[in-house]
Design an enzyme around this catalytic site. Structure first.
Site, PDB file in Angstrom:
ATOM      1  CB  THR A 139     -42.596  23.220 -52.775  1.00 22.59           C
ATOM      2  OG1 THR A 139     -41.898  23.070 -53.999  1.00 22.59           O
ATOM      3  CG2 THR A 139     -43.813  24.065 -52.986  1.00 22.59           C
ATOM      4  NE  ARG A 196     -38.921  20.704 -62.838  1.00 26.98           N
ATOM      5  CZ  ARG A 196     -39.449  20.749 -61.619  1.00 26.98           C
ATOM      6  NH1 ARG A 196     -39.349  21.828 -60.894  1.00 26.98           N
ATOM      7  NH2 ARG A 196     -40.087  19.705 -61.131  1.00 26.98           N
ATOM      8  CB  VAL A 197     -42.341  25.144 -65.693  1.00 32.79           C
ATOM      9  CG1 VAL A 197     -43.490  25.632 -64.821  1.00 32.79           C
ATOM     10  CG2 VAL A 197     -41.751  26.303 -66.487  1.00 32.79           C
ATOM     11  N   GLY A 198     -42.022  23.393 -62.791  1.00 32.82           N
ATOM     12  CA  GLY A 198     -42.625  22.316 -62.008  1.00 32.82           C
ATOM     13  C   GLY A 198     -44.119  22.521 -61.849  1.00 32.82           C
ATOM     14  CB  THR A 238     -44.640  19.874 -51.441  1.00 30.96           C
ATOM     15  OG1 THR A 238     -43.209  19.739 -51.551  1.00 30.96           O
ATOM     16  CG2 THR A 238     -45.144  19.029 -50.282  1.00 30.96           C
ATOM     17  N   GLY A 239     -43.788  18.025 -54.021  1.00 31.56           N
ATOM     18  CA  GLY A 239     -43.327  16.705 -54.443  1.00 31.56           C
ATOM     19  C   GLY A 239     -42.678  16.780 -55.805  1.00 31.56           C
ATOM     20  N   GLY A 297     -42.536  17.378 -59.107  1.00 30.28           N
ATOM     21  CA  GLY A 297     -43.488  18.179 -59.864  1.00 30.28           C
ATOM     22  C   GLY A 297     -43.990  17.572 -61.158  1.00 30.28           C
TER      23      GLY A 297
HETATM   24  N1  ASP Z   1     -43.031  20.468 -56.556  1.00 31.22           N
HETATM   25  C1  ASP Z   1     -41.808  21.198 -56.658  1.00 31.22           C
HETATM   26  C2  ASP Z   1     -41.322  21.168 -58.071  1.00 31.22           C
HETATM   27  O1  ASP Z   1     -41.383  20.130 -58.696  1.00 31.22           O
HETATM   28  C3  ASP Z   1     -40.733  20.699 -55.773  1.00 31.22           C
HETATM   29  C4  ASP Z   1     -41.143  20.557 -54.341  1.00 31.22           C
HETATM   30  O2  ASP Z   1     -42.302  20.357 -53.997  1.00 31.22           O
HETATM   31  O3  ASP Z   1     -40.277  20.656 -53.502  1.00 31.22           O
HETATM   32  O4  ASP Z   1     -40.801  22.142 -58.542  1.00 31.22           O
END
Ligand code: ASP
Length: 342
Positions: free
Chosen positions: A207, A235-237, A258-259, A261
């Site tokens: 992200t 799917r929703v993050g 970011t991480g 989700g």
């Molecule tokens: N946080 C994002 C998600 O879960 C993924 C990411 O940070 O790369 O969709």
């Protein structure tokens, strides 16, 4: 009022505006994802390209702030630069869903009025962050999803593209590997959470996001992503969820995450950090560290970028690396990838 008095009062207010602007802190921080980012995993050319793109995005946003523009415009410029690069999992670099398409999520929040806009599962808008901004300004809603979000984006004239515009061979190959690994894990476990945890980080991260403080003392935060590789069923993050992946309030701080989700949603990461700042009086550094280390205790990996009205910056993460860059109120510039960089 005679002409002399009018002239001198205009001059006074111009001078006041200049010194107000000059003396007020500005700051910006951006990220391009967190995860297993080690020196061994990045070749020299890719590392250079990533650092250059991060710096370009950072400066695109900072230029707005220097000229007295809004934190909103600064984060939009920075995120557009990152969405335009295939190096990050957003816009043209977005990962693939299980069905080999792209569903993009984005959100934005303004600190002075807590207005927010978000889109989820959008498929045809070239720059998802602009769709999120349009939801904020041009709709009475906060979040639009799927076909409706695309219809809204089209109806207000945002540039549209074919979904295949987001195709890249690298991400396609990543999808094939993610499917292969998922079926191998399913053969040994029925536990969905366990499978998600064991999946390589490269399938979960990437992200982009930005936070900024402008000369008027206003904070803003924004986040944009293609989500997780091989995601299914709409799917929703966390990226489009206000409070989880994005949060901004002038009374506390601005955060973009970011991480993994699912954990960021369950632990309401972005707003939890700002709540600690506001209610416990913690610095953004302490609040960020507390929340990110608590997350790791339950298996949630990732990081955040944070700024506040002093123009301080904090960028804690609990992974090997996080693509990140910042310019704080003192003018200190950082462009970093690995955990051992200061
Ligand atoms: N946080 C994002 C998600 O879960 C993924 C990411 O940070 O790369 O969709």
């Amino acid at each position: 009022m005679n002409k002399k008095i009018v002239l001198s009062s205009v001059l006074c207010s111009l001078l006041a505006a200049t010194s107000y602007a000059d003396s007020n802190p500005i700051a910006i921080a951006i990220h391009g994802g967190a995860g297993v980012i080690t020196r061994d995993a990045l070749d020299e050319d890719k590392e250079r390209a990533i650092r250059e793109t991060l710096e370009f995005a950072l400066r695109s946003g900072y230029a707005v702030l220097e000229q007295g523009g809004s934190s909103e415009q600064a984060i939009i410029n920075a995120i557009i630069a990152l969405e335009s690069s295939p190096l990050f999992n957003a816009g043209v670099g977005a990962v693939y869903t299980h069905d080999a398409t792209h569903e993009l999520d984005a959100s934005i929040m303004l600190g002075h009025n807590r207005q927010a806009g978000a889109v989820s599962g959008i498929q045809f808008t070239e720059h998802p962050i602009l769709a999120a901004q349009a939801v904020l300004h041009q709709s009475v809603h906060v979040m639009l999803s799927g076909d409706g979000a695309d219809e809204f984006s089209r109806s207000i004239g945002l540039p549209q593209v074919e979904n295949s515009f987001f195709n890249t061979p690298f991400r396609r190959e990543q999808l094939d590997r993610a499917k292969q690994q998922t079926s191998e894990l399913k053969a040994i476990s029925n536990d969905h959470e366990q499978i998600a945890l064991l999946l390589d980080d490269e399938f979960k991260f990437g992200t982009v996001g930005a936070v900024a403080l402008d000369q008027s003392g206003n904070l803003a935060a924004g986040t944009s992503t293609g989500g997780m590789t091989n995601k299914r069923f709409g799917r929703v993050g966390d990226a489009p969820i206000i409070g989880a992946g994005t949060f901004a309030d002038n009374d506390s701080c601005a955060v973009s995450a970011t991480g993994h989700g699912e954990y960021f949603i369950r632990y309401n990461v972005a707003s939890d950090i700002c709540a600690r700042v506001e209610y416990l009086g913690e610095s953004i550094e302490i609040a960020g560290q507390q929340v990110i280390s608590k997350l790791l205790e339950v298996g949630g990996t990732g990081g955040v970028i944070i700024t506040n009205r002093d123009g301080a910056i904090s960028m804690p993460f609990n992974t090997e690396g996080m693509y990140r860059a910042s310019i704080d109120a003192s003018g200190k510039v950082t462009v970093q990838i690995f955990s051992d960089e200061d």
